[in-house]
Motif scaffolding. Structure first.
Motif, mmCIF file in Angstrom:
data_model
loop_
_atom_site.group_PDB
_atom_site.id
_atom_site.type_symbol
_atom_site.label_atom_id
_atom_site.label_comp_id
_atom_site.label_asym_id
_atom_site.label_seq_id
_atom_site.Cartn_x
_atom_site.Cartn_y
_atom_site.Cartn_z
ATOM 1 N N MET A 1 0.841 -1.191 0.000
ATOM 2 C CA MET A 1 0.000 0.000 0.000
ATOM 3 C C MET A 1 0.878 1.243 0.000
ATOM 4 S SD MET A 1 -2.881 1.197 2.772
ATOM 5 C CE MET A 1 -1.777 1.970 3.945
ATOM 6 N N LEU A 2 0.513 2.223 -0.842
ATOM 7 C CA LEU A 2 1.236 3.495 -0.891
ATOM 8 C C LEU A 2 0.803 4.352 0.305
ATOM 9 C CD1 LEU A 2 3.043 5.573 -2.309
ATOM 10 C CD2 LEU A 2 1.083 6.192 -3.738
ATOM 11 N N LYS A 3 1.741 4.639 1.203
ATOM 12 C CA LYS A 3 1.402 5.409 2.400
ATOM 13 C C LYS A 3 1.726 6.889 2.242
ATOM 14 C CE LYS A 3 1.871 3.799 6.487
ATOM 15 N NZ LYS A 3 2.427 3.305 7.773
ATOM 16 N N GLU A 4 2.922 7.187 1.699
ATOM 17 C CA GLU A 4 3.333 8.589 1.564
ATOM 18 C C GLU A 4 4.011 8.785 0.219
ATOM 19 O OE1 GLU A 4 5.611 10.095 4.870
ATOM 20 O OE2 GLU A 4 4.651 8.676 6.241
ATOM 21 N N LEU A 5 3.795 9.962 -0.357
ATOM 22 C CA LEU A 5 4.416 10.316 -1.627
ATOM 23 C C LEU A 5 5.030 11.701 -1.504
ATOM 24 C CD1 LEU A 5 4.847 9.730 -4.698
ATOM 25 C CD2 LEU A 5 2.649 10.875 -5.100
ATOM 26 N N GLY A 6 6.297 11.818 -1.857
ATOM 27 C CA GLY A 6 6.983 13.107 -1.832
ATOM 28 C C GLY A 6 7.506 13.444 -3.220
ATOM 29 N N ILE A 7 7.248 14.660 -3.682
ATOM 30 C CA ILE A 7 7.673 15.081 -5.019
ATOM 31 C C ILE A 7 8.342 16.449 -4.903
ATOM 32 C CG2 ILE A 7 6.942 15.567 -7.377
ATOM 33 C CD1 ILE A 7 4.437 13.903 -6.848
ATOM 34 N N THR A 8 9.523 16.585 -5.534
ATOM 35 C CA THR A 8 10.255 17.845 -5.509
ATOM 36 C C THR A 8 10.728 18.193 -6.916
ATOM 37 O OG1 THR A 8 11.044 17.353 -3.264
ATOM 38 C CG2 THR A 8 12.190 19.093 -4.470
ATOM 39 N N ASN A 9 10.389 19.408 -7.360
ATOM 40 C CA ASN A 9 10.875 19.934 -8.645
ATOM 41 C C ASN A 9 10.535 19.013 -9.816
ATOM 42 O OD1 ASN A 9 12.012 22.130 -7.287
ATOM 43 N ND2 ASN A 9 13.960 21.055 -6.986
ATOM 44 N N PHE A 10 9.310 18.503 -9.819
ATOM 45 C CA PHE A 10 8.859 17.609 -10.883
ATOM 46 C C PHE A 10 7.777 18.319 -11.685
ATOM 47 C CE2 PHE A 10 6.215 14.220 -12.632
ATOM 48 C CZ PHE A 10 7.168 13.346 -13.156
ATOM 49 N N ALA A 11 8.062 18.581 -12.985
ATOM 50 C CA ALA A 11 7.121 19.296 -13.852
ATOM 51 C C ALA A 11 6.756 20.637 -13.203
ATOM 52 C CB ALA A 11 5.912 18.434 -14.148
ATOM 53 N N ILE A 12 5.476 20.871 -12.925
ATOM 54 C CA ILE A 12 5.111 22.151 -12.294
ATOM 55 C C ILE A 12 4.877 21.982 -10.796
ATOM 56 C CG2 ILE A 12 4.154 23.144 -14.406
ATOM 57 C CD1 ILE A 12 1.370 22.417 -13.416
ATOM 58 N N ILE A 13 5.311 20.851 -10.233
ATOM 59 C CA ILE A 13 5.232 20.654 -8.784
ATOM 60 C C ILE A 13 6.528 21.127 -8.162
ATOM 61 C CG2 ILE A 13 5.068 18.960 -6.936
ATOM 62 C CD1 ILE A 13 3.314 17.267 -8.724
ATOM 63 N N ASP A 14 6.415 22.107 -7.279
ATOM 64 C CA ASP A 14 7.588 22.640 -6.596
ATOM 65 C C ASP A 14 8.010 21.693 -5.476
ATOM 66 O OD1 ASP A 14 9.541 24.194 -5.518
ATOM 67 O OD2 ASP A 14 8.213 25.714 -4.674
ATOM 68 N N ARG A 15 7.162 21.526 -4.500
ATOM 69 C CA ARG A 15 7.425 20.592 -3.400
ATOM 70 C C ARG A 15 6.080 20.103 -2.877
ATOM 71 N NH1 ARG A 15 11.985 19.717 -0.576
ATOM 72 N NH2 ARG A 15 12.930 21.565 -1.528
ATOM 73 N N LEU A 16 5.960 18.783 -2.760
ATOM 74 C CA LEU A 16 4.670 18.207 -2.381
ATOM 75 C C LEU A 16 4.905 16.991 -1.497
ATOM 76 C CD1 LEU A 16 1.546 18.038 -2.813
ATOM 77 C CD2 LEU A 16 2.024 16.586 -4.775
ATOM 78 N N SER A 17 4.147 16.922 -0.409
ATOM 79 C CA SER A 17 4.180 15.749 0.469
ATOM 80 C C SER A 17 2.744 15.334 0.732
ATOM 81 C CB SER A 17 4.891 16.076 1.782
ATOM 82 O OG SER A 17 4.940 14.937 2.609
ATOM 83 N N LEU A 18 2.455 14.067 0.431
ATOM 84 C CA LEU A 18 1.068 13.620 0.457
ATOM 85 C C LEU A 18 0.968 12.265 1.136
ATOM 86 C CD1 LEU A 18 -1.656 14.638 -0.646
ATOM 87 C CD2 LEU A 18 -1.200 13.344 -2.731
ATOM 88 N N ALA A 19 0.006 12.111 2.046
ATOM 89 C CA ALA A 19 -0.239 10.834 2.714
ATOM 90 C C ALA A 19 -1.512 10.216 2.151
ATOM 91 C CB ALA A 19 -0.381 11.034 4.222
ATOM 92 N N PHE A 20 -1.419 8.942 1.742
ATOM 93 C CA PHE A 20 -2.585 8.211 1.262
ATOM 94 C C PHE A 20 -3.055 7.230 2.329
ATOM 95 C CE2 PHE A 20 -0.628 9.548 -2.746
ATOM 96 C CZ PHE A 20 -1.730 10.066 -3.407
ATOM 97 N N HIS A 21 -4.302 6.767 2.186
ATOM 98 C CA HIS A 21 -4.901 5.922 3.214
ATOM 99 C C HIS A 21 -5.483 4.659 2.582
ATOM 100 C CE1 HIS A 21 -4.479 9.292 6.018
ATOM 101 N NE2 HIS A 21 -4.888 10.058 5.006
ATOM 102 N N GLU A 22 -5.956 3.756 3.430
ATOM 103 C CA GLU A 22 -6.608 2.548 2.944
ATOM 104 C C GLU A 22 -7.934 2.916 2.267
ATOM 105 O OE1 GLU A 22 -7.099 -0.002 6.269
ATOM 106 O OE2 GLU A 22 -4.998 -0.605 6.355
ATOM 107 N N GLY A 23 -8.465 1.971 1.515
ATOM 108 C CA GLY A 23 -9.746 2.201 0.873
ATOM 109 C C GLY A 23 -9.612 3.005 -0.401
ATOM 110 N N LEU A 24 -10.685 3.753 -0.721
ATOM 111 C CA LEU A 24 -10.746 4.504 -1.976
ATOM 112 C C LEU A 24 -10.283 5.937 -1.755
ATOM 113 C CD1 LEU A 24 -11.525 4.823 -4.929
ATOM 114 C CD2 LEU A 24 -13.914 5.135 -4.208
ATOM 115 N N ASN A 25 -9.172 6.311 -2.379
ATOM 116 C CA ASN A 25 -8.634 7.670 -2.339
ATOM 117 C C ASN A 25 -8.985 8.353 -3.658
ATOM 118 O OD1 ASN A 25 -6.387 7.673 0.107
ATOM 119 N ND2 ASN A 25 -6.619 5.670 -0.847
ATOM 120 N N VAL A 26 -9.683 9.474 -3.584
ATOM 121 C CA VAL A 26 -10.136 10.180 -4.796
ATOM 122 C C VAL A 26 -9.344 11.469 -4.954
ATOM 123 C CG1 VAL A 26 -12.061 11.415 -5.846
ATOM 124 C CG2 VAL A 26 -12.453 9.210 -4.744
#
Length: 561
Positions: A1-26
């Protein structure tokens, strides 16, 4: 299961930190906000091709990293251990794309390769997008989907292992047969090679000893001159060293008669004399032993030349030549028994092929039983997705027989299943790639994911463009199907439809803004009130009314039932 996603300097994303959860993530947002960029970032972690075009302008590198919970996947843990990693319940995967070309992949902080990501990605995330549609349209993939549905991986694995054994036996037999066909010619050649080596009667280290002898023979005159001059200086001339040493010894004896405390004793001088006399005798004896045979030098040269030819042909060294001789003798012995070996291999091959045919028939029977169950399950799902008149079928193509008049075998068995579909009453079943539209394909893919959900081992399923070509009541059904799939897998769904978004357990909004003259994509998890506003926006567009908000509230309420 994907719990956390971190993105830096990717396309037009400057810095992003995102936590995902069980079940349906929209994930929802305006068109062009950057939802697909998130999918591209996750794709990098799964081994997709990296390009410097992905790096945010004016930055040197893009970084994508994620934390995956793999506690429910012992097979993945075992594979990671085989690769040299030591995973716990969670692993951290990181990908760095640099303008300098120094791209890096890390698993739990250890360097890895893109190939390794590709090997483990199937157990981490399955991205269901237009690519998945292409896979579904490819008949070559249908046998894999059918086997997954029927949990036939173990049976197919045993078949493939036996198939590989048969192929190796067949290759071994063919090699022996080829050798046997040219047996006389090969045997004559081998005997010539063995005879050539044995005639030379090589000894280990012989070439080194001959080189030493050649050096001495080539320098015999100089050695004799040096030894003779040295012997003359020590002993043979009137002014020899030993004569001078005798005179010095006599004088020291006289000194010590007068001064007994003189440091040099007569015994020490005698010891020097004895050593020099030994040296003189050694030089005299050496003079008598120095070879001066031009014929011997010629013989050594000839022998070294012969050894050199053998080394060049058979192994690079005397030891290599002798080892080659042993191999040639072993091959000669093998030729003698080739006919018997071929006969034995033929018998073993017949036995294995019989077992393989039997196993292929059993695997085929299981696939046909599985196909019947799969047809009913897929039809039930696509009927629920507002394709009530559609028929789905798994047809088994009959391949041309092989030279024995039987169905040809391949590593997957003897079957060539192909998915067929009829979307309208009275229309015959046709291959998917000749029938289904984009919207229909989206629903069929979703139906298959629902059917395969219990059997699949992937931790996370991502649906991108699942709402392509659908809307209204069908969209609500799709949302329910996604929620059902999320009971067995973590689901991440990007959607523009409020009917689907309302079924999410967790809702994220993707937005795009301009700050300090630069465009940035942001993603944030919505609270209950914010989620209501987002569903309302998705329902009403630019103009939001109380009726629209009430409809959104009812939609969320209905989705929770």
């Amino acid at each position: 299961m994907l719990k956390e996603l971190g993105i830096t300097n990717f396309a037009i994303i400057d810095r992003l930190s995102l936590a995902f959860h069980e079940g349906l993530n929209v994930l929802s947002g305006e068109t062009g906000a950057g939802k697909s960029i998130l999918i591209g970032a996750i794709g990098l972690l799964l081994g997709d091709r990296a390009s410097t075009d992905l790096i945010r302008s004016e930055e040197d590198a893009a970084v994508v990293e994620a934390v995956f919970d793999i506690g429910a996947s012992p097979a993945l843990k075992a594979r990671l251990q085989e690769m040299g990693f030591h995973p716990g319940r969670e692993i951290v995967v990181k990908r760095v794309v640099s303008r300098s070309g120094k791209n890096r992949v890390y698993v739990d902080g250890n360097l890895a390769t893109v190939g390794m990501l590709g090997e483990i990605s199937e157990a981490l995330v399955n991205i269901c997008s237009q690519h998945e549609h292409q896979v579904l349209l490819d008949p070559e993939s249908h046998i894999d989907i059918l086997d997954e549905f029927g949990n036939l991986a173990a049976l197919r694995g045993r078949f493939t292992a036996l198939y590989d054994e048969v192929q190796k036996l067949r290759q071994k037999r063919d090699d022996l047969a080829a050798k046997n066909r040219n047996r006389a010619e090969r045997e004559e050649f081998l005997r010539f090679q063995v005879g050539e080596i044995e005639k030379a009667a090589l000894k280990p280290g012989e070439d080194a000893a001959l080189q030493e002898e050649k050096r001495i023979l080539s320098n015999a005159a100089k050695l004799a001159e040096l030894a003779r001059d040295s012997w003359e200086a020590l002993y043979g001339s009137e002014e020899s060293v030993l004569g001078a040493l005798a005179r010095v010894t006599a004088r020291i004896r006289d000194i010590r008669r007068i001064d007994p405390g003189f440091a040099v004793s007569e015994d020490e001088m005698k010891s020097l004399t004895i050593q020099l006399e030994d040296a003189a005798r050694a030089l005299r004896d050496y003079l008598g032993k120095i070879p001066s045979d031009p014929g011997r030098l010629e013989g050594v040269d000839d022998r070294l030349e012969a050894i050199g030819r053998l080394k060049k042909k058979y192994g690079g060294s005397v030891e290599g030549v002798l080892k080659t001789a042993q191999s040639l003798k072993a091959e000669l012995q093998g030729l003698d028994s080739a006919a018997e070996d071929i006969e034995a291999l033929e018998a073993e091959l017949a036995t294995r092929k019989g077992a393989l045919r039997e196993m292929a028939a059993g695997l085929s029977a299981e696939r046909r039983r599985t196909a019947e169950t799969m047809e009913k399950a897929i039809e039930g799902e696509i009927h629920a997705l507002k394709m009530e008149k559609s028929r789905f079928s798994v047809l088994f193509r009959e391949p041309a027989p092989d030279e024995e008049g039987l169905a040809p075998l391949n590593p997957k068995g003897i079957d060539q299943p192909e998915f067929h579909l009829s979307t309208n009453v009275g229309e015959p079943l046709k291959p998917l790639n000749r029938v289904a539209s984009g919207g229909e394909l989206s629903r069929i893919v979703l139906a298959m994911k629902k059917v395969l959900a219990r059997a699949g081992s992937v931790g996370t399923v991502i649906f991108d463009e699942v709402d392509s070509g659908i809307g209204g009541a069908t969209a609500e059904i799709v949302g329910r199907k996604l929620r059902d799939i999320s009971k067995h897998h973590q689901v991440i769904c990007i959607t523009h439809l409020p009917q689907i978004a309302s079924f999410g357990r967790t809702h994220y909004q993707v937005t795009k803004r301009v700050s300090d003259g630069r465009t940035r994509t942001d993603v944030r998890q919505l609270g209950e009130d914010e989620r209501l506003e987002e569903i309302t926006r998705m329902l009403g567009g630019v103009e939001i009314t109380d009726k629209t908000r009430a409809a959104a509230r009812e939609m969320l309420k209905a989705a929770k039932k």
